[in-house]
Design a protein around this motif. Structure first.
Motif, PDB file in Angstrom:
ATOM      1  N   PHE A 143      -0.429  -3.181  -4.891  1.00 49.63           N
ATOM      2  CA  PHE A 143      -0.103  -2.432  -3.476  1.00 49.63           C
ATOM      3  C   PHE A 143      -1.474  -1.988  -2.852  1.00 49.63           C
ATOM      4  CE2 PHE A 143       3.767  -1.913  -6.016  1.00 49.63           C
ATOM      5  CZ  PHE A 143       4.923  -2.146  -5.189  1.00 49.63           C
ATOM      6  N   PHE A 144      -1.146  -1.708  -1.711  1.00 50.30           N
ATOM      7  CA  PHE A 144      -2.437  -1.364  -0.748  1.00 50.30           C
ATOM      8  C   PHE A 144      -2.272  -0.013   0.152  1.00 50.30           C
ATOM      9  CE2 PHE A 144      -2.731  -5.808  -1.611  1.00 50.30           C
ATOM     10  CZ  PHE A 144      -4.199  -6.297  -1.676  1.00 50.30           C
ATOM     11  N   ASN A 145      -3.280   0.477   0.355  1.00 53.94           N
ATOM     12  CA  ASN A 145      -3.223   1.871   1.006  1.00 53.94           C
ATOM     13  C   ASN A 145      -3.313   1.870   2.301  1.00 53.94           C
ATOM     14  OD1 ASN A 145      -3.352   5.013   0.704  1.00 53.94           O
ATOM     15  ND2 ASN A 145      -5.648   4.811   0.867  1.00 53.94           N
ATOM     16  N   PRO A 146      -2.554   2.442   3.141  1.00 50.75           N
ATOM     17  CA  PRO A 146      -1.480   3.319   2.608  1.00 50.75           C
ATOM     18  C   PRO A 146      -0.208   2.626   2.385  1.00 50.75           C
ATOM     19  CG  PRO A 146      -1.628   3.544   4.972  1.00 50.75           C
ATOM     20  CD  PRO A 146      -2.828   2.689   4.459  1.00 50.75           C
ATOM     21  N   VAL A 147       0.426   2.744   1.282  1.00 48.31           N
ATOM     22  CA  VAL A 147       1.533   1.794   0.887  1.00 48.31           C
ATOM     23  C   VAL A 147       2.716   1.668   1.616  1.00 48.31           C
ATOM     24  CG1 VAL A 147       3.130   1.410  -1.203  1.00 48.31           C
ATOM     25  CG2 VAL A 147       0.768   2.275  -1.813  1.00 48.31           C
ATOM     26  N   PRO A 148       3.131   2.954   2.405  1.00 45.12           N
ATOM     27  CA  PRO A 148       4.350   2.825   3.072  1.00 45.12           C
ATOM     28  C   PRO A 148       4.140   1.895   4.297  1.00 45.12           C
ATOM     29  CG  PRO A 148       4.030   4.698   2.278  1.00 45.12           C
ATOM     30  CD  PRO A 148       2.905   4.227   2.069  1.00 45.12           C
ATOM     31  N   ALA A 149       2.763   1.801   4.883  1.00 43.87           N
ATOM     32  CA  ALA A 149       2.628   1.159   6.237  1.00 43.87           C
ATOM     33  C   ALA A 149       1.866  -0.421   5.793  1.00 43.87           C
ATOM     34  CB  ALA A 149       1.557   1.950   6.864  1.00 43.87           C
ATOM     35  N   SER A 150       1.647  -0.503   4.655  1.00 42.17           N
ATOM     36  CA  SER A 150       0.801  -1.915   4.485  1.00 42.17           C
ATOM     37  C   SER A 150       2.072  -2.818   4.053  1.00 42.17           C
ATOM     38  CB  SER A 150       0.102  -1.790   2.935  1.00 42.17           C
ATOM     39  OG  SER A 150      -0.432  -2.870   2.755  1.00 42.17           O
ATOM     40  N   ALA A 151       1.747  -4.075   4.633  1.00 39.48           N
ATOM     41  CA  ALA A 151       2.793  -5.331   4.679  1.00 39.48           C
ATOM     42  C   ALA A 151       2.591  -5.927   3.299  1.00 39.48           C
ATOM     43  CB  ALA A 151       2.389  -6.227   5.837  1.00 39.48           C
ATOM     44  N   LEU A 152       1.572  -5.908   2.422  1.00 43.48           N
ATOM     45  CA  LEU A 152       1.030  -6.727   1.505  1.00 43.48           C
ATOM     46  C   LEU A 152       1.235  -6.118   0.135  1.00 43.48           C
ATOM     47  CD1 LEU A 152      -0.158  -9.614   0.513  1.00 43.48           C
ATOM     48  CD2 LEU A 152      -2.391  -8.124   0.797  1.00 43.48           C
ATOM     49  N   VAL A 153       1.923  -6.923  -0.775  1.00 39.49           N
ATOM     50  CA  VAL A 153       1.912  -6.727  -2.170  1.00 39.49           C
ATOM     51  C   VAL A 153       1.126  -7.879  -2.846  1.00 39.49           C
ATOM     52  CG1 VAL A 153       3.103  -6.105  -4.335  1.00 39.49           C
ATOM     53  CG2 VAL A 153       3.984  -5.200  -2.011  1.00 39.49           C
ATOM     54  N   GLU A 154       0.051  -7.910  -3.614  1.00 43.53           N
ATOM     55  CA  GLU A 154      -0.469  -9.174  -4.490  1.00 43.53           C
ATOM     56  C   GLU A 154       0.212  -9.091  -5.853  1.00 43.53           C
ATOM     57  OE1 GLU A 154      -4.980 -10.677  -4.613  1.00 43.53           O
ATOM     58  OE2 GLU A 154      -4.497  -8.782  -5.109  1.00 43.53           O
ATOM     59  N   ILE A 155       0.722 -10.351  -5.937  1.00 44.14           N
ATOM     60  CA  ILE A 155       1.575 -10.348  -7.175  1.00 44.14           C
ATOM     61  C   ILE A 155       0.567 -11.123  -8.237  1.00 44.14           C
ATOM     62  CG2 ILE A 155       3.544 -11.269  -8.523  1.00 44.14           C
ATOM     63  CD1 ILE A 155       4.282  -8.817  -6.550  1.00 44.14           C
ATOM     64  N   VAL A 156       0.258 -10.440  -9.206  1.00 46.72           N
ATOM     65  CA  VAL A 156      -0.840 -11.117 -10.233  1.00 46.72           C
ATOM     66  C   VAL A 156       0.133 -11.658 -11.636  1.00 46.72           C
ATOM     67  CG1 VAL A 156      -2.982 -10.609 -11.531  1.00 46.72           C
ATOM     68  CG2 VAL A 156      -2.509  -9.294  -9.490  1.00 46.72           C
ATOM     69  N   VAL A 157      -0.345 -12.887 -11.936  1.00 49.64           N
ATOM     70  CA  VAL A 157       0.496 -13.655 -12.897  1.00 49.64           C
ATOM     71  C   VAL A 157      -0.591 -13.639 -14.125  1.00 49.64           C
ATOM     72  CG1 VAL A 157       1.769 -15.368 -13.483  1.00 49.64           C
ATOM     73  CG2 VAL A 157       2.110 -14.293 -11.150  1.00 49.64           C
ATOM     74  N   ALA A 158      -0.461 -13.137 -15.210  1.00 50.20           N
ATOM     75  CA  ALA A 158      -1.071 -13.257 -16.299  1.00 50.20           C
ATOM     76  C   ALA A 158      -0.411 -14.629 -17.247  1.00 50.20           C
ATOM     77  CB  ALA A 158      -0.809 -12.190 -17.243  1.00 50.20           C
ATOM     78  N   PRO A 159      -1.189 -14.961 -17.979  1.00 53.50           N
ATOM     79  CA  PRO A 159      -0.896 -16.467 -18.859  1.00 53.50           C
ATOM     80  C   PRO A 159       0.624 -16.181 -19.485  1.00 53.50           C
ATOM     81  CG  PRO A 159      -3.101 -16.085 -19.088  1.00 53.50           C
ATOM     82  CD  PRO A 159      -2.777 -14.761 -18.368  1.00 53.50           C
ATOM     83  N   GLY A 160       0.855 -14.938 -20.129  1.00 50.86           N
ATOM     84  CA  GLY A 160       1.924 -14.376 -20.779  1.00 50.86           C
ATOM     85  C   GLY A 160       3.188 -14.087 -19.932  1.00 50.86           C
ATOM     86  N   THR A 161       3.113 -13.868 -18.680  1.00 49.31           N
ATOM     87  CA  THR A 161       4.322 -13.467 -17.653  1.00 49.31           C
ATOM     88  C   THR A 161       5.124 -14.582 -17.582  1.00 49.31           C
ATOM     89  OG1 THR A 161       2.469 -12.341 -16.535  1.00 49.31           O
ATOM     90  CG2 THR A 161       4.753 -12.494 -15.434  1.00 49.31           C
ATOM     91  N   ALA A 162       6.420 -14.104 -17.773  1.00 47.47           N
ATOM     92  CA  ALA A 162       7.549 -14.984 -17.526  1.00 47.47           C
ATOM     93  C   ALA A 162       8.019 -15.377 -16.272  1.00 47.47           C
ATOM     94  CB  ALA A 162       8.901 -14.591 -18.354  1.00 47.47           C
ATOM     95  N   ALA A 163       8.362 -16.472 -15.701  1.00 43.67           N
ATOM     96  CA  ALA A 163       8.706 -16.946 -14.348  1.00 43.67           C
ATOM     97  C   ALA A 163      10.094 -15.717 -14.009  1.00 43.67           C
ATOM     98  CB  ALA A 163       9.535 -18.364 -14.619  1.00 43.67           C
ATOM     99  N   HIS A 164      10.869 -15.407 -14.891  1.00 40.50           N
ATOM    100  CA  HIS A 164      11.834 -14.605 -14.305  1.00 40.50           C
ATOM    101  C   HIS A 164      11.001 -13.292 -13.946  1.00 40.50           C
ATOM    102  CE1 HIS A 164      12.047 -12.320 -18.101  1.00 40.50           C
ATOM    103  NE2 HIS A 164      12.164 -13.257 -18.802  1.00 40.50           N
ATOM    104  N   THR A 165      10.336 -13.035 -14.673  1.00 44.28           N
ATOM    105  CA  THR A 165       9.419 -11.714 -14.267  1.00 44.28           C
ATOM    106  C   THR A 165       8.762 -11.681 -12.786  1.00 44.28           C
ATOM    107  OG1 THR A 165       9.248 -11.283 -16.573  1.00 44.28           O
ATOM    108  CG2 THR A 165       7.900 -10.048 -14.977  1.00 44.28           C
TER     109      THR A 165
END
Length: 283
Positions: A143-165
Motif C-alpha cells: 500500500f502507499f501513503n496516505p493509504v486512504p487517499a492512494s489509488a494504488l496497491v502493488e501486488i507482489v507475487v513470490a514463486p510459491g504464491t498460489a494463483a487463488h491467493t
C-alpha cells in the motif's frame, strides 16, 4: 465488484497500518489491529478515528465515522487474532527479521485458509515466505501513503504464491476502490525501485550543487507532470526510510543504488523530513 474480506487483521498501528485498517473498515470489514502497549494501542485507534473523521468531513464516507470506527478493535498480541480471519496484513517497520517473526506468529494464530500479506516496500517476499508453513497463501500487498487517499496497491507475487491467493488479493484491492499492479518478487518491486532511483539521483544533484531542491522538484513537477518532486516526496516518506531501502537495494542490485553521502549525513543529524520538521525542506 468483489466484496471486501469480512474480517481483517492488521499487524502494526503506525501511519501505514492505521491507513490500511481505515481503508478496510470503510469498505465494511471488521478489522483487528495488533499493537502492543496501551499507549501505542490508543494512538493507533486515534489515528484511525482521525482519518475517518477527516474522510467524513470531505464527504467520502457512506456512513458516520463513528459507526465505521466501531468495526475496529485493537489487541495487544498477534495470538489474539481470530482463527477465522480472512486476511492478515503485516505493516511493521522494514526489518526482515521482525517481519518474519510476526508473520510466523500470525500464521500460527489463524486458520489454514487465511491469506497473509506483507506491506513491505522493498524486502524479498520469497525470503519472508520461507519461514511459513503455507507459503502458497502469502504475497505482498504494498500500500502507499496516505493509504486512504492512494489509488494504488502493488501486488507482489513470490514463486510459491498460489494463483487463488493472487486472485483473492486482486478482488480485495478492487473492493477498496483501488487499482492494482502485479509484479514478480524482485528487490524494490516496480514502485520502490523506480521511485528510489529518481530520488537518489535528485539527492546527488543537490549534493553536487546542480540546483536547489525546489528547482529540481519543480523540474519534475512542471516538466514531467509528477504530482510532487522527488525531494519533497523523500521528505514525506522519511529520509531514514529511504536510506534503509537504498541500503537494501545497494546490497542486492549493486552500485547504482549506493546511498549518497548527503542522505547519510542528514539521517545522522536527525533530519528525517516531515516527521522531524526538517529534511530537504523545513516543515
Amino acid at each position: 465488484m468483489t466484496n471486501a474480506p469480512k474480517t481483517v487483521g492488521v499487524i502494526g498501528g503506525g501511519r501505514m497500518g492505521a491507513g490500511i485498517a481505515q481503508s478496510f473498515a470503510t469498505a465494511g470489514s471488521v478489522v483487528t489491529v495488533v499493537e502492543s502497549g496501551a499507549e501505542a494501542a490508543a494512538a493507533a485507534l486515534d489515528r484511525i478515528g482521525a482519518g475517518l473523521r477527516k474522510a467524513e468531513d470531505r464527504g467520502r464516507l457512506d456512513e458516520p465515522a463513528e459507526q465505521v470506527t466501531r468495526r475496529v478493535t485493537v489487541v495487544p498480541a498477534v495470538d489474539a487474532l481470530s482463527a477465522d480471519t480472512e486476511l492478515v496484513v503485516e505493516a511493521v517497520p522494514e526489518d526482515a527479521a521482525l517481519k518474519a517473526r510476526v508473520l510466523k506468529a500470525a500464521e500460527a494464530a489463524v486458520g489454514g485458509t487465511t491469506v497473509l500479506a506483507t506491506n513491505t516496500s522493498s524486502l524479498s517476499v520469497a525470503d519472508l515466505a520461507a519461514v511459513l508453513d503455507r507459503p502458497e497463501r502469502f504475497l505482498g500487498m504494498h500500500f502507499f501513503n496516505p493509504v486512504p487517499a492512494s489509488a494504488l496497491v502493488e501486488i507482489v507475487v513470490a514463486p510459491g504464491t498460489a494463483a487463488h491467493t493472487v486472485e483473492a488479493a486482486l478482488g480485495w484491492t478492487e473492493a477498496l476502490g483501488k487499482q492494482d499492479v502485479v509484479v514478480k518478487d524482485s528487490p524494490g518491486f516496480a514502485s520502490s525501485r523506480l521511485g528510489l532511483a529518481l530520488g537518489l539521483e535528485a539527492i546527488r544533484m543537490v549534493e553536487e550543487g546542480v540546483a536547489a531542491p525546489e528547482a529540481i522538484d519543480d523540474a519534475m513537477r512542471l516538466g514531467y507532470k509528477h504530482p510532487m518532486g522527488p525531494l519533497r516526496l523523500t521528505d514525506l516518506v522519511g529520509l531514514d526510510v529511504r536510506l534503509a531501502i537504498a541500503e537494501y537495494l545497494h546490497a542486492t542490485l549493486g552500485e547504482r543504488f549506493a546511498p549518497p553521502r548527503l542522505l547519510r549525513e542528514k539521517v545522522a543529524r536527525g533530519e528525517l523530513g516531515h516527521k522531524t520538521g526538517q529534511g530537504f525542506y523545513t516543515w
